[in-house]
Design an enzyme around this catalytic site. Structure first.
Site, short mmCIF file in Angstrom:
data_model
loop_
_atom_site.label_atom_id
_atom_site.label_comp_id
_atom_site.label_asym_id
_atom_site.label_seq_id
_atom_site.Cartn_x
_atom_site.Cartn_y
_atom_site.Cartn_z
N GLY A 281 7.10 -4.90 -1.58
CA GLY A 281 8.34 -5.25 -2.25
C GLY A 281 8.13 -6.50 -3.08
CD GLU A 283 9.56 -12.55 -3.58
OE1 GLU A 283 8.91 -13.60 -3.72
OE2 GLU A 283 9.04 -11.46 -3.25
CD GLU A 308 10.01 -8.08 -0.45
OE1 GLU A 308 10.17 -9.03 -1.23
OE2 GLU A 308 8.90 -7.81 0.05
CG HIS A 311 11.03 -13.68 -0.54
ND1 HIS A 311 10.26 -14.82 -0.48
CD2 HIS A 311 10.20 -12.64 -0.24
CE1 HIS A 311 9.02 -14.49 -0.15
NE2 HIS A 311 8.95 -13.19 0.01
CD GLU A 330 5.62 -14.13 0.37
OE1 GLU A 330 6.23 -13.70 1.37
OE2 GLU A 330 5.82 -13.70 -0.78
CG ASP A 388 -3.03 -12.21 -8.87
OD1 ASP A 388 -2.12 -12.19 -8.02
OD2 ASP A 388 -2.85 -11.86 -10.05
CE1 TYR A 396 3.99 -11.84 2.21
CE2 TYR A 396 1.81 -12.63 1.60
CZ TYR A 396 2.99 -11.98 1.26
OH TYR A 396 3.17 -11.50 0.00
CG MET A 595 -2.87 -4.18 -4.52
SD MET A 595 -3.41 -5.70 -5.33
CE MET A 595 -2.03 -6.79 -5.00
#
Length: 647
Positions: A281, A283, A308, A311, A330, A388, A396, A595
């Protein structure tokens, strides 16, 4: 002292955008967005003589300052990660607090990462093309010239001309969401102007657009709530999407409000995207993007929506200053998501989520064993380093466990939740660093707590949690295992049976799983994967015959099954099935663009059959999102530039 964002070339500390007005045309034929971005900027210091914007792969056609054309704007050399700085000289120097308007006429290009234009064949309906954006972490500069740092929070309004319905991360002004699709005009042929407004300041990475053959269905909202909620999808997915999310979304948001305070964005809609969307997802305010892999048909994966919507307070509300402090987004969101699981379901559900997250965290820490910097919560990015590259479960789950450790150290939820509300109230609408967060934590308990609680905070190994690498957490965490235990017990039985050579003597039945929900089944597979010794091939063939994991439509279960068997003696038997599944060359018919699924499966396949893995990726590469393409290529040691040249 301000920490400068290491991923932005803009001069946002001198002058910063307050509001952007977009006037766009979506050109599906040429796969570009063209138009203007008009910035209202406020000087932060005296004697400001230029504005510097971040851009990447944009064609800049003209610039105006306060309505007058500027000829001597300059587009700097292309930086591999940060793009090209657009320098706009100002006709007069600005003093602190004064404002100026800068209008930039431009169009996007095919090389940008933020926008993915899909051919009609890549959609569910196969009739119209589709467009969606992904601006996090630093790709908003591919969509528009902006000061692309979360340290700048801005409002925006937009007018978008399109032959297909358009959605933005803002409140729809016209035509009405609950009116006829595309204002009653012919979809795919007639042009319609869509207008939007986002009155709540947001960071640039939350700019978002989607366009396609999209329909809307509203959810029922609890009495007394001032916000609206609903779901958007292609018509072919609307019945599934509405059924999956209509029961839970509004009640989840109401529960989050009870914990964190009022929802500030007015609208909370979900958009079910095509399968190339690279995340579970995203947000985007007013419009959470979700992967179609959540359409499990049993509402077993709707808890992703809790993450989500959380957030809305952590990330969209209280924002990290830049990529080094991403865990503030996160980690906090994951921590509060699990508290909400406890409130909405039970403490055992919070514990099960912690167990699943901990396994994912250990995998991420192991993946970065050769890049220990990315095992840290606070990552000291070099100037121009690609955030990235550091994307993983570390911010998280290491972040969420850190906050859980603090909660327990201070005395539990009854002590910690009042602090959480104060933290939100104090920094809502601001962008902060880890140091700011920590200072507020101490200040809150100095004012509202006891001397013992300050001593408890002092007992925490802050450096280990925030700044040190390692394959484990600084503290051994314990979780509620009520729901994990039955799954672990079944896995242990299978593991203990590995010495039995006569498969007919195995005491397992397909009904073994009947009492386990989807998350428990995930824990069952993860437990089996965690053992030092794999099950024999014969066991795994029998295992799959009983439980049909290789044909399940649940992507969460299927990917865990493949990561299990691709480490086993049966790997060569299953690798072709894994390859077919990940690119949709099977009964599912869709690529697994998320991913979370495609990267581990490609990595696991590569260890079994590198040639098959590379040929599979080459065959389907362009079906994946550009972000996923780049990271899969990195995982497989491939040069993406060469792959692009070879189709």
């Amino acid at each position: 002292m301000h920490e400068v964002d290491p991923t932005s070339q803009s001069n946002y500390l001198q002058i910063a955008t307050k509001h952007i007005t977009f006037d766009w045309t979506v050109d599906f034929a040429n796969k570009v967005i063209a138009g203007t971005a008009t910035h209202e900027l406020i000087a932060k210091i005296d004697e400001v003589s230029e504005v510097i914007f971040d851009t990447s792969y944009l064609h800049i056609e003209g610039v105006k300052v306060d309505g007058d054309a500027v000829q001597d704007f300059r587009l700097g050399p292309k930086h591999e990660v940060m793009g090209s700085a657009l320098r706009v000289p100002l006709p007069r120097t600005l003093s602190t607090g004064s404002s100026i308007l800068v209008e930039i006429t431009y169009r996007t290009t095919a090389n940008g990462i933020a926008l993915q234009f899909l051919e009609k064949e890549q959609t569910q309906g196969k009739t119209f093309p589709f467009l969606f954006s992904q601006c996090q972490p630093i790709h908003a500069r591919d969509l528009a010239p902006v000061q692309d740092t979360p340290s700048v929070k801005l409002t925006y309004s937009a007018s978008v001309l399109s032959v297909l319905p358009v959605l933005l991360s803002a409140r729809r002004i016209s035509p009405p969401s609950d009116g006829p699709a595309h204002d009653g005009k012919i979809i795919g042929k007639d042009e319609v102007v869509y207008t939007y407004d986002q009155p709540t300041p947001i960071p640039s990475y939350l700019l978002a657009i989607a366009a396609g053959n999209l329909q809307y269905q509203p959810f029922q909202v609890p009495d007394g709530k001032q916000w609206k909620s609903g779901v958007w999808s292609e018509p072919e997915l609307m019945d599934k999407s509405f059924w999956e999310f209509s029961r839970d979304t509004a009640r989840f948001l109401a529960a989050a409000e009870n914990l964190a305070g009022p929802y500030r964005f007015g609208v909370y809609d979900l958009l079910v995207l095509p399968p190339s969307f690279p995340y579970g997802g995203m947000e985007n305010p007013c419009l959470t993007f979700v992967t179609p892999t959540l359409l499990a048909g049993d509402r077993s994966l709707t808890d992703v929506v809790i993450h989500e919507l959380t957030h809305s307070w952590f990330g969209n509300g209280v924002t990290h200053a830049h990529a080094s402090h991403f865990w503030l987004n996160e980690g906090w969101t994951t921590y509060v998501e699990r508290v909400l699981l406890q409130i909405i379901h039970s403490p055992a559900h919070r514990g099960l989520s912690c167990v699943i997250g901990y396994k994912a965290l250990l995998d991420a820490l192991a993946f970065f064993e050769d890049k220990p910097k990315y095992q840290k919560l606070v990552i000291d990015f070099n100037y121009g380093e690609d955030p990235d590259s550091a994307y993983s479960r570390v911010p998280y789950d290491k972040g969420a466990n850190f906050l859980l450790h603090i909660e327990r150290t201070l005395g539990g939820l009854a002590v910690f939740l009042p602090y959480v509300k104060d933290y939100i109230a104090t920094y809502m609408g601001h962008s902060i660093t880890t140091e700011t967060w920590k200072n507020h934590l101490y200040a809150y308990f100095q004012k509202n707590g006891s001397e013992g609680q300050i001593k408890a905070l002092n007992s925490i190994n802050w450096d280990a949690w925030l700044h040190q690498s390692g394959l484990r957490l600084p503290v051994e965490m314990e979780y509620d295992l009520t729901l994990a235990n039955p799954a672990n017990a079944l896995a242990d039985r299978w593991y203990e049976s590995r010495r039995t050579t006569d498969i007919s003597k195995l005491d397992f039945k397909s009904s073994d799983l009947d009492s386990l929900d989807a998350n428990q089944r995930a824990v069952f597979l993860e437990r089996l994967e965690s053992y030092n010794e794999s099950l024999p091939a014969g066991h795994l063939f029998h295992f799959d015959k009983l439980y049909s994991f290789s044909t399940t439509l649940s992507a969460e279960i299927r990917f865990r099954f493949y990561t299990l068997v691709l480490k086993s003696p049966a790997a060569m038997y299953f690798v072709q099935g894994a390859a077919n599944w990940v690119i949709g060359a099977d009964d599912t018919g869709v690529i697994k663009g998320r991913m979370k699924f495609c990267r581990p499966v490609f990595r696991a396949m590569f260890k079994v059959d590198p040639d098959l893995t590379i040929s599979t990726f080459r065959q389907a590469r362009t079906q994946f999102h550009p972000i996923a393409q780049s990271l899969i290529a990195q995982d497989l040691g491939l040069d993406l530039t060469g792959l692009r040249g070879s189709g």
